[in-house]
Design a protein around this motif. Structure first.
Motif, mmCIF file in Angstrom:
data_model
loop_
_atom_site.group_PDB
_atom_site.id
_atom_site.type_symbol
_atom_site.label_atom_id
_atom_site.label_comp_id
_atom_site.label_asym_id
_atom_site.label_seq_id
_atom_site.Cartn_x
_atom_site.Cartn_y
_atom_site.Cartn_z
ATOM 1 N N LEU A 41 49.779 -34.799 1.996
ATOM 2 C CA LEU A 41 49.163 -36.280 1.606
ATOM 3 C C LEU A 41 49.573 -36.248 0.282
ATOM 4 C CD1 LEU A 41 49.084 -39.488 2.915
ATOM 5 C CD2 LEU A 41 46.748 -38.330 2.810
ATOM 6 N N LEU A 67 56.334 -29.004 10.489
ATOM 7 C CA LEU A 67 55.376 -29.556 11.571
ATOM 8 C C LEU A 67 56.450 -29.219 12.330
ATOM 9 C CD1 LEU A 67 54.956 -33.140 9.601
ATOM 10 C CD2 LEU A 67 53.006 -31.433 10.307
ATOM 11 N N HIS A 89 47.813 -30.879 5.817
ATOM 12 C CA HIS A 89 48.135 -32.131 5.585
ATOM 13 C C HIS A 89 47.560 -33.105 4.950
ATOM 14 C CE1 HIS A 89 49.347 -31.418 9.644
ATOM 15 N NE2 HIS A 89 47.809 -30.934 10.579
ATOM 16 N N TYR A 114 56.330 -28.187 3.970
ATOM 17 C CA TYR A 114 55.916 -28.586 5.247
ATOM 18 C C TYR A 114 56.119 -29.171 5.980
ATOM 19 C CZ TYR A 114 52.378 -31.815 6.792
ATOM 20 O OH TYR A 114 51.113 -31.820 7.146
ATOM 21 N N SER A 166 47.960 -27.559 17.739
ATOM 22 C CA SER A 166 47.704 -27.981 16.619
ATOM 23 C C SER A 166 47.049 -29.981 16.506
ATOM 24 C CB SER A 166 48.950 -29.801 15.887
ATOM 25 O OG SER A 166 49.633 -29.763 17.158
ATOM 26 N N THR A 211 44.670 -26.029 8.936
ATOM 27 C CA THR A 211 45.627 -27.296 9.788
ATOM 28 C C THR A 211 45.331 -28.160 9.177
ATOM 29 O OG1 THR A 211 45.997 -25.939 11.427
ATOM 30 C CG2 THR A 211 46.756 -28.438 11.174
ATOM 31 N N ARG A 212 44.283 -29.107 8.726
ATOM 32 C CA ARG A 212 43.731 -30.625 8.191
ATOM 33 C C ARG A 212 44.128 -29.795 6.369
ATOM 34 N NH1 ARG A 212 41.264 -33.280 11.222
ATOM 35 N NH2 ARG A 212 40.753 -32.317 12.841
#
Length: 96
Positions: free
Chosen positions: A35, A86, A31, A82, A96, A27-28
């Motif tokens: 980014l 989300l 993310h 993505y 999450s 999950t990280r």
């Protein structure tokens, strides 16, 4: 071909969801990757807009420079899957 894109837009975020539900580390990673993709696509857009303004050309004639740029297409494609990921993750708030 449009049906294939629609199908992939549904399947890929669901695969991402199932993988992310198994590991917080994944999950990280999703993310952080999002980014980086956001900043990459934004940098390409900003650079092309600046170049267009510097040359005093009409933006609509120069728009294809960043639309055909791989540094814009690939990060934007990731962001395109993505965001549905989300939305799917929001259905499982405790995970999450």
């Amino acid at each position: 071909m449009k049906f294939l894109f629609l199908l992939l837009l549904l399947i890929v975020p669901l695969i991402m969801l199932f993988v992310a539900l198994r590991s917080r580390m994944v999950t990280r990673i999703f993310h952080v990757l999002a980014l980086l993709c956001f900043y990459s696509a934004a940098t390409v857009i900003a650079g092309d807009v600046y170049a267009t303004n510097a040359h005093m050309t009409t933006f609509t004639t120069e728009i294809h420079h960043f639309l055909l740029n791989g540094w814009f297409l690939y990060p934007s494609a990731y962001l395109g899957v993505y965001v549905p990921y989300l939305l799917w993750m929001s259905l499982f708030p405790k995970i999450s």
